[in-house]
Design a protein around this motif. Structure first.
Motif, PDB file in Angstrom:
ATOM      1  N   ALA A   1      42.281  45.692  37.147  1.00  0.00           N
ATOM      2  CA  ALA A   1      40.828  45.636  37.011  1.00  0.00           C
ATOM      3  C   ALA A   1      40.284  47.051  37.060  1.00  0.00           C
ATOM      4  CB  ALA A   1      40.227  44.789  38.126  1.00  0.00           C
ATOM      5  N   LYS A   2      39.259  47.291  36.265  1.00  0.00           N
ATOM      6  CA  LYS A   2      38.640  48.614  36.269  1.00  0.00           C
ATOM      7  C   LYS A   2      37.909  48.790  37.588  1.00  0.00           C
ATOM      8  CE  LYS A   2      38.237  48.730  31.342  1.00  0.00           C
ATOM      9  NZ  LYS A   2      37.393  48.482  30.188  1.00  0.00           N
ATOM     10  N   ARG A   3      38.281  49.826  38.283  1.00  0.00           N
ATOM     11  CA  ARG A   3      37.692  50.083  39.597  1.00  0.00           C
ATOM     12  C   ARG A   3      36.516  51.037  39.436  1.00  0.00           C
ATOM     13  NH1 ARG A   3      37.860  53.616  43.795  1.00  0.00           N
ATOM     14  NH2 ARG A   3      39.220  55.078  42.758  1.00  0.00           N
TER      15      ARG A   3
ATOM     16  N   THR B   1      43.325  43.810  42.478  1.00  0.00           N
ATOM     17  CA  THR B   1      42.597  42.913  41.589  1.00  0.00           C
ATOM     18  C   THR B   1      43.030  43.188  40.154  1.00  0.00           C
ATOM     19  OG1 THR B   1      40.714  42.934  43.094  1.00  0.00           O
ATOM     20  CG2 THR B   1      40.301  42.168  40.861  1.00  0.00           C
ATOM     21  N   VAL B   2      43.282  42.109  39.416  1.00  0.00           N
ATOM     22  CA  VAL B   2      43.681  42.247  38.019  1.00  0.00           C
ATOM     23  C   VAL B   2      42.746  41.433  37.139  1.00  0.00           C
ATOM     24  CG1 VAL B   2      46.119  42.699  38.512  1.00  0.00           C
ATOM     25  CG2 VAL B   2      45.346  40.353  38.195  1.00  0.00           C
ATOM     26  N   GLU B   3      42.728  41.763  35.863  1.00  0.00           N
ATOM     27  CA  GLU B   3      41.930  41.040  34.885  1.00  0.00           C
ATOM     28  C   GLU B   3      42.868  40.251  33.986  1.00  0.00           C
ATOM     29  OE1 GLU B   3      38.666  41.940  31.370  1.00  0.00           O
ATOM     30  OE2 GLU B   3      39.748  43.598  32.285  1.00  0.00           O
TER      31      GLU B   3
END
Length: 80
Positions: A46-48, A31-33
Motif C-alpha cells: 500500500a502506498k504509505r 498493509t497491501v493493496e
C-alpha cells in the motif's frame, strides 16, 4: 512457486513464503493493496503517506516563495 487457497474464518487465505516477502520487502502486519487486472490477482504494498516530519526533512533551504503573473482578467474577476 505454488501455494493453496485455504479457509480462514469466513474468508479464504494464502500463505506467502518468507523468501517471497523478503524479495518484495514486506513484513508481518504491513498493509497491501489487492487489485485484479486481466483476471490476475495483484498484491502490492500500500502506498504509505509521508508524515509531516518526513516532508519537512526533505525541505531545501534554497526555495523562496514569489508571486507570479497569471495574465489580465478575462471575465468578472474581482480586482481590488
Amino acid at each position: 512457486m505454488y501455494t493453496t487457497i485455504q479457509k480462514w474464518g469466513n474468508s479464504h487465505a494464502i500463505r506467502i513464503p518468507k523468501t517471497i516477502l523478503e524479495m518484495i520487502q514486506l513484513h508481518e502486519n504491513d498493509t497491501v493493496e489487492l487489485t485484479v487486472k486481466d483476471g490476475n490477482l495483484i498484491i502490492a504494498p500500500a502506498k504509505r503517506h509521508r508524515t509531516l516530519q518526513e516532508r519537512i526533512a526533505e525541505y531545501q533551504e534554497d526555495y523562496h516563495c514569489s508571486e507570479w503573473d497569471t495574465g489580465k482578467p478575462s471575465g468578472k474577476e474581482v480586482i481590488e
